[in-house]
Design an enzyme around this catalytic site. Structure first.
Site, PDB file in Angstrom:
ATOM      1  N   SER A 117       0.723  -1.127  -0.072  1.00 44.99           N
ATOM      2  CA  SER A 117       0.019   0.008   0.086  1.00 44.99           C
ATOM      3  C   SER A 117       1.010   1.324  -0.215  1.00 44.99           C
ATOM      4  O   SER A 117       1.747   1.531  -0.886  1.00 44.99           O
ATOM      5  CB  SER A 117      -0.835  -0.100   1.200  1.00 44.99           C
TER       6      SER A 117
ATOM      7  N   ASP B 200      -8.575  -4.080  -6.950  1.00 46.80           N
ATOM      8  CA  ASP B 200      -8.173  -3.292  -5.870  1.00 46.80           C
ATOM      9  C   ASP B 200      -8.080  -1.867  -6.289  1.00 46.80           C
ATOM     10  O   ASP B 200      -7.681  -1.548  -7.319  1.00 46.80           O
ATOM     11  CB  ASP B 200      -6.630  -3.715  -5.491  1.00 46.80           C
TER      12      ASP B 200
END
Length: 660
Positions: A432, A484
């Site tokens: 991330s 995602d």
């Protein structure tokens, strides 16, 4: 449609948003009215107690008041269900009904107070059922009034004052204002919007210290948010309806696509053997990226045994033996990292859990299995770090990468590591925000360590320029799972999403409540995407370039979002320079139907993809779960181990190895 205008201001709710809450309140009040009527009919209007006459009058007025409220709610629900999102004409009488319903709160409040007084002073001698009905009426009234106040606070728009949004008292309207006056009002509106967003962020992050760096970050984020939302006049339910329609539209397009052509943009240079090798390396590095999150992710992944395993080490303090910098529960973090990585104490060179707005945790360790000095950067575990992701472009991530670079180089951390293992190569990893930081850190260290490799898992989109992204393909590999959201989350993509939502709500001719109900059913139970009819055939194309409903509020005046609805080549598309994911992109998708029963076997496929494939946001319930570090780790492990699991996709997705 724009928010409803009542009581001299705009609210964060539209005139077609009252169908479902109104129907629910009708149901509650109808049960209440029937129960009161049954009690009244059972006693035939006669109550044998000291204050029976007062009780009789109270119940009669309560029945009449409830009937009037129910009738007003029925009118509100009926009118609110008329028209469409972009056709509010049939709902013109909604403000008057809202005023009527607001007036009915006054006698209801008074009657609830009188009922409470009667119960406390004059209910002696009355049957428990009679007293219970009055108590129930009083409690129900107070609960409904409380929820009404909460609802008003939720839909209150601090920017909704009509003093600067419209100039109804001017006969020529806003568009005829002098350019200097219009510009002055526009600047004032944007400044007020930025201040409101900054206040919201400060309230959300009230636990953060209010130093200069945090204030600067809040100000930057507020400017970004106010600029992004200022040129639309949609309420949250309009956005929800647009996302619902867009998700179904994307599913229809996916069903029509050739299943053998999952990724049309695949670079031709990497070969299958290279992909298989990189999959193994990525699965190995991902466990270090997950371990960087510390004890919270360990307990989350091991809910039954994690706390017991860590309990002994949480009370220990290893500051003397190891350089642990800042933060709480140092022993817990270190112990969890040991459990997840399988390394020994002596393998760690440096561990920092120091966590500030531009200073994120990381650790440096010797990975003897892969003969690497490994730097793992933590992702967005806390609110302090996640705030940075909202900063414009890669500014916040760049600050974080520079911070770690200075720590590694200036503090001699890497020199210490390579003095122990000079033949090892440098590997940087993260998930991330940690992936974005690791990618930029790899670029900074590339000149000193030319053999370094970086594995970035679910990195944020909009990180690098085209030239820098192409350069990083030599040493950076990004891993993206499914739909995602984060790797697709760039300002150009969000602007594109906004335009697509506007198109959806502009073209659909179904009432909003039907869109939302069908959307909820579709998300929970699946089925066929709604082949909704549109008004596009009967509308002139240039009408889409006008603000919603033809109402020209100050903030949508001259909006590029509306001007670009009919053309994908409009200037609004070039407002922000495109930025790309770092390095080569390894894209992992589920092989087979997108919807399947829980506890069914899932297969994955991994492919090399192009940054072009991530040029738009995909709407899906998995757009958040596919970003979770444990889900990415299990997907990689299932690809490399050929193990089949039987778990729900929201928790874990598994597959047999299927490499293209």
């Amino acid at each position: 449609m724009p928010g409803m205008v009542v009581f001299g201001r705009r609210w964060g709710i539209a005139s077609d948003d009252l169908v479902l809450p109104g129907a629910f309140e009708i149901f509650i009040r109808l049960l209440w009215w029937i129960g009161t009527l049954v009690l009244y009919a059972t006693h035939k209007g006669r109550f044998d107690c000291h204050s029976g006459a007062v009780l009789h009058g109270y119940l009669v007025v309560l029945l009449i008041l409830l009937a009037v409220i129910i009738l007003s709610l029925c009118a509100i629900v009926y009118i609110s269900a008329q028209g469409t999102i972009m056709n509010p004409g049939p709902r013109r009488s909604m403000p008057a009904l809202v005023y009527l319903r607001a007036l009915l709160y006054i006698p209801e409040f008074v009657w609830a107070c009188l009922g409470a007084i009667w119960v406390s002073d004059d209910s002696r001698g009355c049957a428990p059922a009679e007293v219970g009905v009055v108590i129930g009426a009083v409690v129900a009234s107070w609960i409904i009034l409380l929820f009404t106040v909460v609802g008003v606070l939720i839909v209150f728009d601090p920017l909704g004052s009509l003093q600067w949004r419209t100039r109804a008292d001017e006969p020529l309207g806003l568009r005829d204002l002098e350019s200097s006056q219009s510009s002055q009002l526009f600047d004032r509106a944007r400044s007020l919007a930025a201040r409101v967003w900054e206040c919201r962020l400060r309230l959300l992050c009230c636990c953060l210290p209010q130093d200069d760096s945090h204030r600067a970050a809040f100000s930057s984020i507020a400017q970004l948010f106010s600029g992004f939302f200022s040129d639309t006049d949609l309420v949250p339910s309009d956005i929800a309806a647009g996302l619902t329609l867009l998700h179904q539209e994307q599913d229809k397009m996916e069903q029509c696509r050739d299943p053998d052509n999952v990724l049309p943009h695949s670079p031709s240079s990497p070969i299958r053997e290279d992909l298989e090798l990189e999959l193994e390396k990525a699965a190995h590095c991902m466990q270090f990226a997950v371990a960087a999150y510390g004890w919270p992710i360990y307990i989350y992944s091991n809910p039954l045994t994690g706390l017991c395993k860590l309990s002994g080490d949480c009370c220990r303090n290893r500051n003397v033996e190891y350089d642990l910098v800042g933060g709480d529960n140092l022993g817990c973090h270190f112990s969890s990292i040991l459990h997840m990585t399988g390394l020994q104490y002596r393998d760690f060179i440096h561990i920092s859990i120091h966590n500030q707005i531009y200073e994120i945790p990381f650790f440096v360790a010797l990975d003897h299995k892969r003969e690497a000095v490994l730097v793992a950067v933590r992702g967005t575990l806390s609110l302090k770090v996640s705030v940075m992701k909202s900063l414009s472009g890669s500014q916040g991530i760049s600050h974080a990468a520079n911070y770690i670079y200075k720590r590694l180089v200036n503090d001699g951390i890497l020199s210490q590591a390579f003095s122990i293992a000079p033949e090892y190569r440098l590997v940087i990893t993260g998930h991330s925000l940690g992936a974005g930081t690791a990618s930029l850190l790899a670029v900074l260290l590339r000149s000193v360590y030319p053999t370094l490799q970086c594995y970035a898992f679910s990195p944020p989109g909009g990180l690098m320029s085209k030239a820098l992204a192409d350069y990083s393909k030599q040493f950076v590999i990004s891993v993206v799972l499914g739909k995602d959201l984060v790797p697709r989350l760039s300002i150009p993509n969000m602007e594109d999403l906004k335009r697509r939502i506007l198109k959806m709500v502009s073209n659909c001719c179904k009432p909003k409540y039907k869109i939302l109900l069908h959307g909820c059913w579709y998300e929970v139970f699946g089925g066929t995407p709604d082949d909704f009819p549109t008004e596009m055939e009967s509308r002139r194309e240039e009408a889409l370039s006008q603000p919603l409903l033809g109402e020209e509020s100050l903030l949508v005046h001259g909006s590029t979002s509306y001007q670009s609805l009919s053309s994908d080549d409009s200037p609004g598309h070039a407002k922000h320079l495109p930025l790309y994911l770092p390095g080569r992109i390894m894209y992992i998708t589920e092989d087979g139907p997108s919807r399947r029963p829980c506890f069914s076997q899932v297969r994955y496929r991994a492919e090399w993809s192009s940054e072009v494939a991530f040029g738009s946001v995909l709407i899906s319930p998995r757009m958040l779960t596919d970003h979770m570090p444990d889900v990415v780790l299990h997907a990689l492990r299932s690809l490399t181990s050929n193990r089949a699991f039987s778990l729900c996709p929201s928790t874990l997705s598994n597959s047999h190895l299927n490499v293209i």
